[in-house]
Scaffold this motif. Structure first.
Motif, short mmCIF file in Angstrom:
data_model
loop_
_atom_site.label_atom_id
_atom_site.label_comp_id
_atom_site.label_asym_id
_atom_site.label_seq_id
_atom_site.Cartn_x
_atom_site.Cartn_y
_atom_site.Cartn_z
N ALA A 39 0.76 -1.45 0.06
CA ALA A 39 0.25 0.08 0.28
C ALA A 39 1.00 1.24 0.01
O ALA A 39 2.31 1.01 0.30
CB ALA A 39 -1.14 -0.16 1.22
N CYS A 40 0.24 2.50 -1.14
CA CYS A 40 1.08 3.08 -1.03
C CYS A 40 0.08 4.78 -0.08
O CYS A 40 -1.04 4.90 -0.96
CB CYS A 40 1.68 3.44 -1.91
N ARG A 41 1.13 5.94 -0.07
CA ARG A 41 -0.26 7.36 0.36
C ARG A 41 -0.67 7.63 -1.35
O ARG A 41 0.01 7.04 -2.60
CB ARG A 41 1.06 8.05 0.29
N VAL A 42 -1.82 8.57 -1.42
CA VAL A 42 -3.06 9.06 -2.77
C VAL A 42 -1.53 9.83 -2.98
O VAL A 42 -1.08 9.85 -4.22
CB VAL A 42 -3.73 9.50 -2.65
N ALA A 43 -0.41 10.87 -2.79
CA ALA A 43 0.29 11.33 -3.13
C ALA A 43 1.30 11.01 -3.61
O ALA A 43 1.43 10.70 -4.88
CB ALA A 43 0.83 12.42 -1.55
N THR A 44 1.23 9.46 -3.24
CA THR A 44 2.42 8.55 -3.86
C THR A 44 2.00 7.98 -5.65
O THR A 44 2.94 8.13 -6.03
CB THR A 44 3.22 7.58 -2.86
#
Length: 65
Positions: A39-44
């Protein structure tokens, strides 16, 4: 784990992980983790989508829901 098409798209564009990381302004380790489904951040996600040459509206092509 989150399925995505980052690795497939990156390889089809003959782009290395380091090159994608540089264009997206993230670390190569982050690219590796995202490609493996972490999982990663929306910004990433936004940075990777744009670095691959897609518009944000094409999000589902890179990160299917």
């Amino acid at each position: 784990m989150v399925q995505n098409n980052v690795k497939k798209i990156r390889e089809s564009r003959l782009m290395s992980k380091a090159e994608l990381a540089r264009k997206a302004n993230v670390s190569p380790l982050t690219v590796d983790r995202v490609e493996k489904g972490a999982a990663c951040r929306v910004a990433t996600m936004r940075k990777i989508i744009l670095a691959l040459g897609y518009e944000l509206s094409d999000r589902d092509q890179v990160f299917p829901s």
